[in-house]
Design a protein around this motif. Structure first.
Motif, PDB file in Angstrom:
ATOM      1  N   ARG A 195       0.828  -1.212   0.000  1.00 27.48           N
ATOM      2  CA  ARG A 195       0.000   0.000   0.000  1.00 27.48           C
ATOM      3  C   ARG A 195       0.860   1.259   0.000  1.00 27.48           C
ATOM      4  O   ARG A 195       0.542   2.245  -0.672  1.00 27.48           O
ATOM      5  CB  ARG A 195      -0.919  -0.001   1.226  1.00 27.48           C
ATOM      6  CG  ARG A 195      -1.971  -1.102   1.195  1.00 27.48           C
ATOM      7  CD  ARG A 195      -2.887  -1.011   2.389  1.00 27.48           C
ATOM      8  NE  ARG A 195      -3.829  -2.141   2.426  1.00 27.48           N
ATOM      9  CZ  ARG A 195      -4.844  -2.243   3.273  1.00 27.48           C
ATOM     10  NH1 ARG A 195      -5.033  -1.287   4.173  1.00 27.48           N
ATOM     11  NH2 ARG A 195      -5.643  -3.288   3.235  1.00 27.48           N
ATOM     12  N   LEU A 196       1.932   1.223   0.769  1.00 36.46           N
ATOM     13  CA  LEU A 196       2.823   2.385   0.788  1.00 36.46           C
ATOM     14  C   LEU A 196       3.426   2.627  -0.590  1.00 36.46           C
ATOM     15  O   LEU A 196       3.509   3.766  -1.059  1.00 36.46           O
ATOM     16  CB  LEU A 196       3.921   2.186   1.831  1.00 36.46           C
ATOM     17  CG  LEU A 196       3.462   2.119   3.296  1.00 36.46           C
ATOM     18  CD1 LEU A 196       4.646   1.844   4.215  1.00 36.46           C
ATOM     19  CD2 LEU A 196       2.770   3.415   3.712  1.00 36.46           C
ATOM     20  N   ASP A 227       2.155   1.765  -3.413  1.00 28.37           N
ATOM     21  CA  ASP A 227       1.102   2.185  -4.346  1.00 28.37           C
ATOM     22  C   ASP A 227       0.728   3.652  -4.178  1.00 28.37           C
ATOM     23  O   ASP A 227       0.088   4.234  -5.065  1.00 28.37           O
ATOM     24  CB  ASP A 227      -0.146   1.322  -4.158  1.00 28.37           C
ATOM     25  CG  ASP A 227       0.065  -0.113  -4.629  1.00 28.37           C
ATOM     26  OD1 ASP A 227       1.007  -0.340  -5.411  1.00 28.37           O
ATOM     27  OD2 ASP A 227      -0.702  -1.002  -4.195  1.00 28.37           O
ATOM     28  N   ASN A 228       1.085   4.240  -3.049  1.00 27.63           N
ATOM     29  CA  ASN A 228       0.640   5.597  -2.764  1.00 27.63           C
ATOM     30  C   ASN A 228       1.786   6.611  -2.733  1.00 27.63           C
ATOM     31  O   ASN A 228       1.652   7.694  -2.146  1.00 27.63           O
ATOM     32  CB  ASN A 228      -0.132   5.631  -1.446  1.00 27.63           C
ATOM     33  CG  ASN A 228      -1.523   5.044  -1.586  1.00 27.63           C
ATOM     34  OD1 ASN A 228      -2.466   5.723  -1.996  1.00 27.63           O
ATOM     35  ND2 ASN A 228      -1.650   3.753  -1.268  1.00 27.63           N
ATOM     36  N   VAL A 229       2.905   6.238  -3.315  1.00 25.18           N
ATOM     37  CA  VAL A 229       3.997   7.198  -3.522  1.00 25.18           C
ATOM     38  C   VAL A 229       4.383   7.157  -4.994  1.00 25.18           C
ATOM     39  O   VAL A 229       3.975   6.271  -5.737  1.00 25.18           O
ATOM     40  CB  VAL A 229       5.222   6.871  -2.631  1.00 25.18           C
ATOM     41  CG1 VAL A 229       4.870   6.985  -1.164  1.00 25.18           C
ATOM     42  CG2 VAL A 229       5.777   5.483  -2.954  1.00 25.18           C
ATOM     43  N   ARG A 230       5.183   8.125  -5.405  1.00 26.27           N
ATOM     44  CA  ARG A 230       5.619   8.182  -6.800  1.00 26.27           C
ATOM     45  C   ARG A 230       6.808   7.255  -7.024  1.00 26.27           C
ATOM     46  O   ARG A 230       7.447   6.799  -6.078  1.00 26.27           O
ATOM     47  CB  ARG A 230       5.989   9.618  -7.154  1.00 26.27           C
ATOM     48  CG  ARG A 230       4.854  10.617  -6.993  1.00 26.27           C
ATOM     49  CD  ARG A 230       5.405  12.035  -6.876  1.00 26.27           C
ATOM     50  NE  ARG A 230       6.351  12.127  -5.774  1.00 26.27           N
ATOM     51  CZ  ARG A 230       7.128  13.184  -5.554  1.00 26.27           C
ATOM     52  NH1 ARG A 230       7.073  14.217  -6.370  1.00 26.27           N
ATOM     53  NH2 ARG A 230       7.959  13.202  -4.538  1.00 26.27           N
ATOM     54  N   GLU A 262      -0.710  16.457   1.717  1.00 25.00           N
ATOM     55  CA  GLU A 262      -1.589  15.648   0.863  1.00 25.00           C
ATOM     56  C   GLU A 262      -1.104  14.202   0.790  1.00 25.00           C
ATOM     57  O   GLU A 262      -1.902  13.255   0.860  1.00 25.00           O
ATOM     58  CB  GLU A 262      -1.650  16.270  -0.529  1.00 25.00           C
ATOM     59  CG  GLU A 262      -2.580  15.535  -1.484  1.00 25.00           C
ATOM     60  CD  GLU A 262      -2.597  16.176  -2.862  1.00 25.00           C
ATOM     61  OE1 GLU A 262      -3.020  15.495  -3.820  1.00 25.00           O
ATOM     62  OE2 GLU A 262      -2.170  17.346  -2.983  1.00 25.00           O
ATOM     63  N   SER A 263       0.196  14.032   0.676  1.00 25.96           N
ATOM     64  CA  SER A 263       0.756  12.673   0.619  1.00 25.96           C
ATOM     65  C   SER A 263       0.517  11.915   1.917  1.00 25.96           C
ATOM     66  O   SER A 263       0.162  10.733   1.914  1.00 25.96           O
ATOM     67  CB  SER A 263       2.261  12.743   0.328  1.00 25.96           C
ATOM     68  OG  SER A 263       2.512  13.297  -0.941  1.00 25.96           O
ATOM     69  N   ARG A 296      -3.026  10.780   2.248  1.00 22.94           N
ATOM     70  CA  ARG A 296      -3.254   9.634   1.370  1.00 22.94           C
ATOM     71  C   ARG A 296      -2.715   8.350   2.011  1.00 22.94           C
ATOM     72  O   ARG A 296      -3.347   7.292   1.947  1.00 22.94           O
ATOM     73  CB  ARG A 296      -2.585   9.885   0.021  1.00 22.94           C
ATOM     74  CG  ARG A 296      -2.898   8.834  -1.025  1.00 22.94           C
ATOM     75  CD  ARG A 296      -2.474   9.291  -2.419  1.00 22.94           C
ATOM     76  NE  ARG A 296      -1.053   9.571  -2.507  1.00 22.94           N
ATOM     77  CZ  ARG A 296      -0.544  10.791  -2.672  1.00 22.94           C
ATOM     78  NH1 ARG A 296      -1.351  11.851  -2.760  1.00 22.94           N
ATOM     79  NH2 ARG A 296       0.764  10.970  -2.755  1.00 22.94           N
ATOM     80  N   ILE A 297      -1.557   8.445   2.665  1.00 24.13           N
ATOM     81  CA  ILE A 297      -0.969   7.279   3.331  1.00 24.13           C
ATOM     82  C   ILE A 297      -1.850   6.828   4.493  1.00 24.13           C
ATOM     83  O   ILE A 297      -2.118   5.625   4.671  1.00 24.13           O
ATOM     84  CB  ILE A 297       0.447   7.608   3.827  1.00 24.13           C
ATOM     85  CG1 ILE A 297       1.393   7.852   2.652  1.00 24.13           C
ATOM     86  CG2 ILE A 297       0.981   6.483   4.719  1.00 24.13           C
ATOM     87  CD1 ILE A 297       1.621   6.660   1.756  1.00 24.13           C
ATOM     88  N   ALA A 318      -4.851   5.007   3.148  1.00 22.63           N
ATOM     89  CA  ALA A 318      -4.520   3.701   2.565  1.00 22.63           C
ATOM     90  C   ALA A 318      -4.274   2.660   3.645  1.00 22.63           C
ATOM     91  O   ALA A 318      -4.707   1.504   3.530  1.00 22.63           O
ATOM     92  CB  ALA A 318      -3.297   3.832   1.667  1.00 22.63           C
ATOM     93  N   ASP A 334      -7.537   1.206   5.323  1.00 23.13           N
ATOM     94  CA  ASP A 334      -8.432   0.290   4.601  1.00 23.13           C
ATOM     95  C   ASP A 334      -8.352  -1.101   5.213  1.00 23.13           C
ATOM     96  O   ASP A 334      -7.259  -1.577   5.560  1.00 23.13           O
ATOM     97  CB  ASP A 334      -8.032   0.209   3.123  1.00 23.13           C
ATOM     98  CG  ASP A 334      -8.572   1.393   2.333  1.00 23.13           C
ATOM     99  OD1 ASP A 334      -9.458   2.083   2.843  1.00 23.13           O
ATOM    100  OD2 ASP A 334      -8.092   1.614   1.200  1.00 23.13           O
TER     101      ASP A 334
END
Length: 709
Positions: A347-348, A350-353, A381-382, A385-386, A389, A392
């Motif tokens: 998940r981490l 998937d949620n970073v560039r 914002e990042s 999002r983390i 994620a 979940d």
């Protein structure tokens, strides 16, 4: 010169006799100096010798008289039996063609050894042109033959090694064409045969090396050093597969020092290279999640910092700690915990560039390196999002697990100019996020640093405190209400670093509990408290029960019972004089195992107490199942007795409950005569507090007990 042919008595034609005599005179001196045997023989059945030179003895071991006219032995009889037929046939063929002959064959010397000889001869004709005899020269070539044999054997051995070697062996032109190579080289490069390799590779630089510049590097090393050692490169096999090889080679020069070709060996080191890669990968990556580990963290951050400096960006270092992971891991098993960690790692990622880095530090701790950030708003914002994620639900073995995380963020260059400073500050911010209720993120600030630096320092310094013997025990006596005398002591840990003031337990015990260091510290307390109990028994002549606190983490140790039993045996303390105080709130974590451990400890013969009773969350329904001996009333109910009337009812209820269950009741924190009188009046059994005695050093305790006695 003695010429045996001058003694010829048999009848010959006048022409032949004269011819022989002339030859003797002309060749006498020359023949005597030749190392070998001159001869003349008839063309009869035995090729009878009619003339032999003095070299006969050195060649055959026989005197000339022995061979002349087959007096003792014929020369043909000296010829090795295996060679006789082909020698005669070869000579006859030459004579038939009116040609000279040159043969190499073997004879048996008079000493029994076999010698190699070379015979050169030609036909001898009489005055009528008729073939009448042979003349020639025979010399010993045994040494040459042996040398040739040795050379041949060496060649065979070399060829065998060349053909059967596991390593590839080659010769190439300086320009990169193969001159010769063995089957092993063809096999290494994936070709079915040497011929297949000849057809497959005509230019080593272009067709073999993955990096075409490697051949130029090879030849440059050869030019400078005359050899190449352990030259590693990637090459293509016939099927396109890439492998690693190592080469050792040298240049072969002619007599004038001109380079003729290169020759060397090749070894396939792909397996070793893969193993080295695996070792390097394992050293720099987390085995469970495949993420970079702590080893790579600093290097990656330094790269990010350099990039930020170059392009005027900022870098965020985010420390992430999963909030409920330990509970899940302990209760559901490590396999579930591992799956959860793998899921969180995914998940981490998937949620970073792609330009960002996710690192697993160990346990449930991760670090994010976010590069090329424009502003704090981007970081916020990042982080949001983390958080979302991670929250979940995660389905493992049919169960939905929902956990949160706490995040601390440090920003380069504002919060530190070095990796170490950034890591430290992000870590501090993460602890602040936990303090604020978890499931949130906090940015580092200078105010935060002041608050949390002490906590981090304590964690670091605790690691060496036991080794450096910085801990000591103080002891607080307990009084029996009925007798007014000492009925036991409680061991209380203190930490005194060299040259500093004593650090109180509340400053380091929570840190030790969180980091796991409490297990080692608790073991130290157990051993030294038991030793003190044994020592006091010997000093006073009667036993003084000694009590120690067992932390929640200690109590969850799978081998706690074995540890206690071992310490009792090693210190020789009677188990009935050891009391373990266990906080009531431990029960909330695992009631079943909590009760089982209590029973196992009780089976050792020790005393058990429920500490801080009245402040926990256990159900009264379980209290009847606890194999305990005492209830210790938390001092919060005793300390406010004069000002909070509600505490009177609570104290009465606790004492009644304890006595109803057959337990002794101990009041903590008794400091005034009023508190002492009230507790005594409601039937409390024992007290502990400043009213009776403060915690004492080991020496002060000895004096106190001696005076009490």
């Amino acid at each position: 010169m003695k010429m045996h042919s001058s003694l010829i008595t048999k009848s010959f034609s006048p022409g032949l006799s004269k011819l022989l005599q002339d030859r003797e005179r002309m060749l006498g001196m020359l023949i005597s100096n030749l190392k070998g045997m001159m001869y003349c023989c008839l063309l009869d059945e035995n090729w009878t010798m009619v003339f032999v030179s003095e070299g006969c003895v050195g060649l055959t071991g026989y005197d000339a008289e022995d061979l002349l006219f087959n007096h003792r032995i014929s020369y043909e009889a000296l010829t090795l039996e295996d060679d006789r037929a082909w020698v005669r046939d070869s000579i006859n063929d030459a004579l038939g063609n009116n040609e000279k002959f040159d043969l190499e064959y073997r004879i048996r010397h008079a000493d029994g050894n076999i010698r190699w000889v070379q015979e050169s001869g030609s036909p001898l004709f009489n005055e009528n042109g008729e073939l009448e005899a042979l003349e020639g020269f025979i010399q010993d070539i045994t040494c040459r033959k042996q040398s040739e044999q040795q050379a041949q054997e060496a060649e065979q051995r070399y060829r065998s090694i060349f053909e059967n070697a596991i390593e590839g062996i080659y010769q190439t032109t300086p320009s990169g064409q193969y001159l010769d190579f063995n089957p092993a080289l063809a096999k290494i490069y994936g070709y079915d045969s040497t011929q297949d390799l000849v057809l497959g590779i005509s230019d080593i630089q272009k067709q073999l090396y993955v990096d075409p510049n490697k051949r130029a590097e090879f030849t440059e090393l050869m030019k400078v050093h005359g050899q190449v050692l352990n030259f590693e490169a990637q090459v293509y096999r016939k099927n396109g597969e890439v492998i690693w090889i190592t080469e050792n080679s040298h240049g072969v020069l002619d007599n004038e020092g001109k380079l003729l070709f290169y020759e060397g060996t090749v070894e396939d080191i792909s397996e070793r290279k893969n193993y080295e890669y695996q070792l390097q990968y394992q050293a720099t990556h987390d085995i469970l999640t495949g993420l970079p580990n702590r080893t790579l963290l600093t290097d990656r951050l330094e790269q990010c910092m350099s990039f930020a400096d170059r392009y005027g960006k900022i870098v965020a270092v985010a420390f992430i700690d999963l909030d409920q992971f330990k509970i899940i891991n302990d209760s559901m098993g490590h396999h579930v915990g591992d799956e959860l960690l793998v899921s969180m790692a995914g998940r981490l990622l998937d949620n970073v560039r792609k330009s960002d880095t996710v690192v697993r530090l160990g346990g449930d701790e991760f670090v994010l390196l976010l590069t090329s950030m424009q502003s704090v708003d981007d970081i916020t914002e990042s982080m949001q999002r983390i958080l979302a994620a991670v929250m979940d639900p995660c389905v493992i073995e049919g169960y939905d697990f929902v956990i949160s995380c706490s995040i601390g963020v440090g920003i380069y260059p504002h919060d530190g100019s070095t990796p170490g400073t950034l890591f430290k500050n992000a870590d501090l911010a993460m602890y602040k996020a936990k303090e604020l209720g978890r499931n949130n993120f906090q940015f580092y600030s200078s105010e935060l640093n002041e608050v949390l630096t002490e906590r981090v320092e304590i964690e670091y310094r605790l690691r060496s405190a036991i080794e450096n013997e910085e801990f000591l025990l103080h002891y607080q006596p307990k009084m029996d209400f009925a007798t007014g005398k000492v009925c036991g002591i409680e061991a209380l840990i203190r930490w005194q670093p060299p040259g500093e003031a004593i650090i109180p337990p509340m400053s380091f015990i929570p840190v030790a509990e969180e980091t796991g260091q409490i297990e080692e510290i608790g073991h130290w307390v157990l051993i030294n408290a038991c030793r003190k109990g044994r020592e006091l028994h010997q000093l006073l002549g009667y036993p003084i029960p000694v009590a120690i606190n067992v932390s929640p983490r200690q109590f969850r140790q799978f081998n706690l019972v074995e540890i206690v039993e071992s310490v009792l045996k090693s210190t020789e303390l009677d188990p009935q004089f050891l009391e373990l105080e266990i906080t009531e709130s431990y029960l909330i974590h695992d009631t079943k195992n909590f009760i089982k451990t209590l029973h196992d400890l009780k089976a050792l013969g020790i005393t058990l107490s429920i500490d801080d009773f009245g402040t926990g969350y256990s159900s009264m329904a379980y209290l009847k199942d606890f194999p305990v001996d005492r209830l210790k009333i938390d001092k919060i109910f005793v300390g406010n007795l004069e000002t909070e009337s509600t505490n009177i009812g609570i104290l009465n209820a606790i004492v009644a409950l304890g006595h109803g269950l057959g337990l002794k009741v101990v009041a903590e924190g008794v400091e005034t005569a009023h508190q002492h009188a009230f507790l005594h009046a409601i039937g409390c059994d024992e007290l502990q507090g400043y009213y009776f005695s403060r915690p004492l050093s080991a020496e002060a305790l000895r004096i106190f007990l001696t005076n009490s006695k």
